[in-house]
Scaffold this motif. Sequence first.
Motif, PDB file in Angstrom:
ATOM      1  N   LYS A  45      -2.313   1.250   4.250  1.00  0.00           N
ATOM      2  CA  LYS A  45      -1.123   0.533   2.939  1.00  0.00           C
ATOM      3  C   LYS A  45      -0.854   1.120   1.381  1.00  0.00           C
ATOM      4  O   LYS A  45      -0.210   0.773   0.943  1.00  0.00           O
ATOM      5  CB  LYS A  45      -1.696  -0.695   2.423  1.00  0.00           C
ATOM      6  N   ASN A  46      -0.277   2.954   2.086  1.00  0.00           N
ATOM      7  CA  ASN A  46       0.366   3.602   0.941  1.00  0.00           C
ATOM      8  C   ASN A  46       2.156   3.523   1.234  1.00  0.00           C
ATOM      9  O   ASN A  46       2.274   4.334   1.679  1.00  0.00           O
ATOM     10  CB  ASN A  46      -0.372   4.676   0.741  1.00  0.00           C
ATOM     11  N   PHE A  47       2.715   2.221   0.460  1.00  0.00           N
ATOM     12  CA  PHE A  47       3.914   1.744   0.948  1.00  0.00           C
ATOM     13  C   PHE A  47       5.109   2.804   0.394  1.00  0.00           C
ATOM     14  O   PHE A  47       5.822   3.727   0.568  1.00  0.00           O
ATOM     15  CB  PHE A  47       4.148   0.635   0.574  1.00  0.00           C
ATOM     16  N   ARG A  48       4.208   3.993  -0.924  1.00  0.00           N
ATOM     17  CA  ARG A  48       4.796   4.994  -1.588  1.00  0.00           C
ATOM     18  C   ARG A  48       5.456   5.886  -0.501  1.00  0.00           C
ATOM     19  O   ARG A  48       6.543   6.755  -0.178  1.00  0.00           O
ATOM     20  CB  ARG A  48       4.901   5.121  -2.330  1.00  0.00           C
ATOM     21  N   GLN A  49       3.728   6.585  -0.334  1.00  0.00           N
ATOM     22  CA  GLN A  49       4.291   7.607   0.520  1.00  0.00           C
ATOM     23  C   GLN A  49       5.157   7.723   2.694  1.00  0.00           C
ATOM     24  O   GLN A  49       5.290   8.261   3.073  1.00  0.00           O
ATOM     25  CB  GLN A  49       2.480   7.605   1.620  1.00  0.00           C
ATOM     26  N   LEU A  50       4.599   6.033   2.783  1.00  0.00           N
ATOM     27  CA  LEU A  50       5.445   5.434   3.879  1.00  0.00           C
ATOM     28  C   LEU A  50       6.320   5.423   4.227  1.00  0.00           C
ATOM     29  O   LEU A  50       7.200   6.343   4.575  1.00  0.00           O
ATOM     30  CB  LEU A  50       4.449   4.762   4.463  1.00  0.00           C
ATOM     31  N   ALA A  51       7.049   4.565   2.975  1.00  0.00           N
ATOM     32  CA  ALA A  51       8.389   5.597   2.335  1.00  0.00           C
ATOM     33  C   ALA A  51       9.273   6.584   2.223  1.00  0.00           C
ATOM     34  O   ALA A  51      10.594   7.325   2.824  1.00  0.00           O
ATOM     35  CB  ALA A  51       9.109   4.807   1.009  1.00  0.00           C
ATOM     36  N   GLU A  52       8.213   7.542   1.543  1.00  0.00           N
ATOM     37  CA  GLU A  52       8.831   9.048   1.120  1.00  0.00           C
ATOM     38  C   GLU A  52       8.918  10.080   2.587  1.00  0.00           C
ATOM     39  O   GLU A  52      10.240  10.332   2.664  1.00  0.00           O
ATOM     40  CB  GLU A  52       8.174   9.687   0.480  1.00  0.00           C
ATOM     41  N   GLY A  53       8.159   9.656   3.118  1.00  0.00           N
ATOM     42  CA  GLY A  53       7.376  10.308   4.685  1.00  0.00           C
ATOM     43  C   GLY A  53       9.061  10.110   5.815  1.00  0.00           C
ATOM     44  O   GLY A  53       9.326  10.992   6.001  1.00  0.00           O
ATOM     45  N   PHE A  54       8.894   8.674   5.442  1.00  0.00           N
ATOM     46  CA  PHE A  54      10.085   8.623   6.307  1.00  0.00           C
ATOM     47  C   PHE A  54      11.355   8.795   5.936  1.00  0.00           C
ATOM     48  O   PHE A  54      12.530   8.708   6.582  1.00  0.00           O
ATOM     49  CB  PHE A  54       9.619   6.908   6.713  1.00  0.00           C
TER      50      PHE A  54
END
Length: 78
Positions: A45-54
């Motif tokens: 649930k690391n939404f920052r990493q998910l958002a940045e990676g995508f």
Amino acid sequence: YKRMGYATAAEFVKAMSRSEREQIRALILFFKRIDPSLIGAMKSKNFRQLAEGFNGPAYRENLYDEKLLNSYKKWNKK
């Protein structure tokens, strides 16, 4: 689109227009073939990493991490 297995950009767009199932399939392909670390980000649930990676660095301007968190909270009520 090529790295995810689609022959052309038009084929990718057609698949995305076909169904939600195709969109989910494409997301999984993106994670597996383009950036496998995003699977871990999703699980933790690391939404920052998910958002940045995508979405790349512009995720900050569009608050994608906050939008993901808010959606998670909305749909994960227990």
